[in-house]
Design a protein around this motif. Structure first.
Motif, mmCIF file in Angstrom:
data_model
loop_
_atom_site.group_PDB
_atom_site.id
_atom_site.type_symbol
_atom_site.label_atom_id
_atom_site.label_comp_id
_atom_site.label_asym_id
_atom_site.label_seq_id
_atom_site.Cartn_x
_atom_site.Cartn_y
_atom_site.Cartn_z
ATOM 1 N N VAL A 105 0.858 -1.186 0.000
ATOM 2 C CA VAL A 105 0.000 0.000 0.000
ATOM 3 C C VAL A 105 0.894 1.237 0.000
ATOM 4 N N LEU A 106 0.673 2.129 -0.995
ATOM 5 C CA LEU A 106 1.482 3.345 -1.124
ATOM 6 C C LEU A 106 0.552 4.540 -1.232
ATOM 7 N N GLU A 107 0.003 4.944 -0.101
ATOM 8 C CA GLU A 107 -0.957 6.052 -0.088
ATOM 9 C C GLU A 107 -0.510 7.190 0.813
ATOM 10 N N GLY A 108 0.694 7.124 1.347
ATOM 11 C CA GLY A 108 1.184 8.151 2.237
ATOM 12 C C GLY A 108 1.797 9.328 1.495
ATOM 13 N N PRO A 109 2.111 10.404 2.215
ATOM 14 C CA PRO A 109 2.658 11.607 1.585
ATOM 15 C C PRO A 109 4.058 11.401 0.990
ATOM 16 N N LEU A 110 4.787 10.395 1.437
ATOM 17 C CA LEU A 110 6.143 10.173 0.923
ATOM 18 C C LEU A 110 6.203 9.116 -0.171
ATOM 19 N N ALA A 111 5.071 8.537 -0.520
ATOM 20 C CA ALA A 111 5.067 7.444 -1.496
ATOM 21 C C ALA A 111 5.601 7.887 -2.852
ATOM 22 N N ALA A 112 5.326 9.123 -3.217
ATOM 23 C CA ALA A 112 5.713 9.580 -4.559
ATOM 24 C C ALA A 112 7.156 10.061 -4.623
ATOM 25 N N VAL A 113 7.758 10.364 -3.473
ATOM 26 C CA VAL A 113 9.103 10.951 -3.481
ATOM 27 C C VAL A 113 10.176 9.994 -2.981
ATOM 28 N N LEU A 114 9.792 8.941 -2.291
ATOM 29 C CA LEU A 114 10.778 8.009 -1.732
ATOM 30 C C LEU A 114 11.219 7.019 -2.797
ATOM 31 N N PRO A 115 12.513 6.925 -3.086
ATOM 32 C CA PRO A 115 12.993 5.955 -4.084
ATOM 33 C C PRO A 115 12.706 4.523 -3.639
ATOM 34 N N LEU A 116 12.318 3.689 -4.603
ATOM 35 C CA LEU A 116 12.027 2.282 -4.335
ATOM 36 C C LEU A 116 11.049 2.127 -3.169
ATOM 37 N N THR A 140 9.564 -1.470 -2.497
ATOM 38 C CA THR A 140 10.494 -2.385 -1.827
ATOM 39 C C THR A 140 10.713 -1.982 -0.377
ATOM 40 N N PHE A 141 10.808 -0.688 -0.135
ATOM 41 C CA PHE A 141 11.006 -0.190 1.224
ATOM 42 C C PHE A 141 9.841 -0.586 2.124
ATOM 43 N N VAL A 142 8.617 -0.383 1.643
ATOM 44 C CA VAL A 142 7.439 -0.697 2.445
ATOM 45 C C VAL A 142 7.367 -2.188 2.750
ATOM 46 N N ARG A 143 7.736 -3.010 1.790
ATOM 47 C CA ARG A 143 7.599 -4.451 1.967
ATOM 48 C C ARG A 143 8.577 -5.007 3.005
ATOM 49 N N PHE A 144 9.777 -4.453 3.063
ATOM 50 C CA PHE A 144 10.810 -5.059 3.905
ATOM 51 C C PHE A 144 11.240 -4.198 5.097
ATOM 52 N N THR A 163 3.209 4.356 3.584
ATOM 53 C CA THR A 163 2.021 3.533 3.336
ATOM 54 C C THR A 163 0.732 4.329 3.525
ATOM 55 N N GLY A 164 0.699 5.189 4.546
ATOM 56 C CA GLY A 164 -0.516 5.941 4.823
ATOM 57 C C GLY A 164 -1.613 5.112 5.453
ATOM 58 N N ARG A 165 -1.281 3.924 5.948
ATOM 59 C CA ARG A 165 -2.288 3.052 6.556
ATOM 60 C C ARG A 165 -2.596 3.521 7.977
ATOM 61 N N THR A 166 -3.877 3.547 8.325
ATOM 62 C CA THR A 166 -4.271 3.992 9.663
ATOM 63 C C THR A 166 -3.782 3.025 10.738
#
Length: 411
Positions: A62-73, A76-80, A121-124
């Protein structure tokens, strides 16, 4: 202390070591001290690990947070990230519990990185993790002076860690330089991956040397890497095993002794020691010094810090850090040994408050003469309690904890 008018004053044991004119502001420190910081770090570690497992189980991150568009990879970062941050944070928490400065530095470096996870992620469901991280950082900053212990690595441990880093650097640079002589090795990431699986003796076979020079290089990485790894494991795990064995025999290690400060030192083990330990608040750090190996082993099993050695030896008292203690309790059954223990403690720390028991009334003045601040006459306590019980005195229960106690000026 027996009142001159026959009235006794109820005084807990804590007042013996903590003068009443010291009024620490404990209410705030109970929630913002080092122990709370360590507990919060442990909670962050567990929550980060659970969050990491949750993200790994998702078919798509899930990539709905404010940094999702600017954080490289970001995917992969969210998953691990959750799991990869949790393991070093677990080690950091242990280091913080031991008041290590390097653990504090590592925590201040890792927490901002972990905070990026919920912001990506932006997940609550990850908001609690973000709030805990934001609470932990100022707590760490406020308690930075508490985490001041150095790592104190031995020369062997430093050499072992340096050799591992050296082999890793040698293997990565060498593999990248010889990448044309390997199958499926194209960049720095492949070179580092190849060195790790080679040193770990996994060898998936996806990257293989195809020339004699590359094979000799791989052989050197295997020999140097496994050798350095074996030495490092022995150098780092050995002290931990030593510590566990020392605890089993009721002996504190040098690193544990170095952490003692503003504690209570109990010299000797006698009939009153157990009841004394029960009266000491759980928040008070203490260490018992006794030559009684059976008592030391039993106390260590109950979680009491024990130094199995001679309580009358000044070098042992220095090991127990009497010079940094808030008070000394001399509680042996032998008054002659108690006299020597008081002398030794006074020589090590002339200003520390020393309280001792007197098993015989005739020895009270001797204990007073060698520098005890307060002497508790056990025979007098028993006799007066017996008399009050027989006579059914109305004051029998009002001052029992203080009967037979004498200050130096009253002795």
């Amino acid at each position: 202390m027996v009142d001159s008018q026959g009235q006794s004053e109820e005084r807990p044991f804590e007042e013996v070591f903590y003068p009443t004119d010291r009024v620490p502001f404990v209410e705030w420190r109970e929630f913002s001290g080092a122990k709370s910081t360590v507990a919060l770090m442990a909670a962050i570690t567990v929550l980060g690990f659970v969050t990491g497992l949750s993200n790994l189980s998702q078919p798509q991150p899930v990539l709905e947070g404010p940094l999702a568009a600017v954080l490289p990879l970001s995917g992969t970062f969210v998953r691990f990230a959750g799991v990869l941050f949790a393991f070093p944070l677990g080690l950091v928490t242990v280091g913080l519990q031991r008041r290590k400065r390097i653990a504090w530095l590592a925590a201040m470096a890792l927490l901002p990185g972990l905070a990026l996870l919920p912001l990506t992620t932006g997940r609550t469901t990850e908001v609690p993790l973000l709030l805990l991280v934001f609470a932990a950082i100022p707590l760490l900053a406020a308690n930075r002076d508490v985490f001041s212990q150095t790592l104190d690595l031995s020369s062997l441990q430093i050499a072992a860690l340096t050799s591992i880093l050296g082999v890793g650097l040698y293997g990565t640079v060498g593999a990248y330089g010889l990448r044309g002589q390997f199958l499926e090795l194209d960049g720095w990431g492949d070179a580092f991956y190849y060195v790790v699986v080679t040193i770990a003796t996994v060898g998936y076979g996806d990257i293989t040397p195809v020339t004699a020079e590359a094979k000799l290089f791989s052989l050197s990485v295997i020999l140097l890497g496994t050798g350095a790894f074996t030495v490092a494991v022995g150098a780092l795990i050995g002290p931990a095993i030593e510590s566990r064995m020392a605890a089993a025999f009721g002996t504190m290690t040098a690193s544990e002794l170095s952490l003692l400060e503003d504690h209570v030192v109990v010299l000797g083990y006698g009939d009153v020691t157990e009841s004394f330990l029960e009266r000491i608040d759980e928040e008070t750090d203490l260490v018992v010094v006794t030559e009684n190996a059976d008592a030391a082993s039993r106390l260590a099993g109950e979680g009491v810090e024990v130094l199995t050695d001679d309580p009358t030896d000044e070098s042992v008292l220095r090991d127990a850090r009497v010079e940094a203690a808030s008070g000394v309790a001399v509680a042996g059954d032998d008054d002659a040994e108690n006299v020597l223990a008081v002398l030794a403690a006074r020589n090590v720390n002339p200003d520390v408050r020393i309280v001792t028991v007197a098993n015989e009334e005739t020895h009270v003045r001797k204990l007073d003469a060698v520098g005890a601040d307060e002497i508790i006459d056990l025979r007098a306590i028993g006799g007066r309690l017996l008399g009050e019980s027989v006579l059914e005195s109305e004051e029998a229960g009002s001052g029992r904890s203080d009967l037979g106690r004498r200050d130096r000026e009253d002795a």
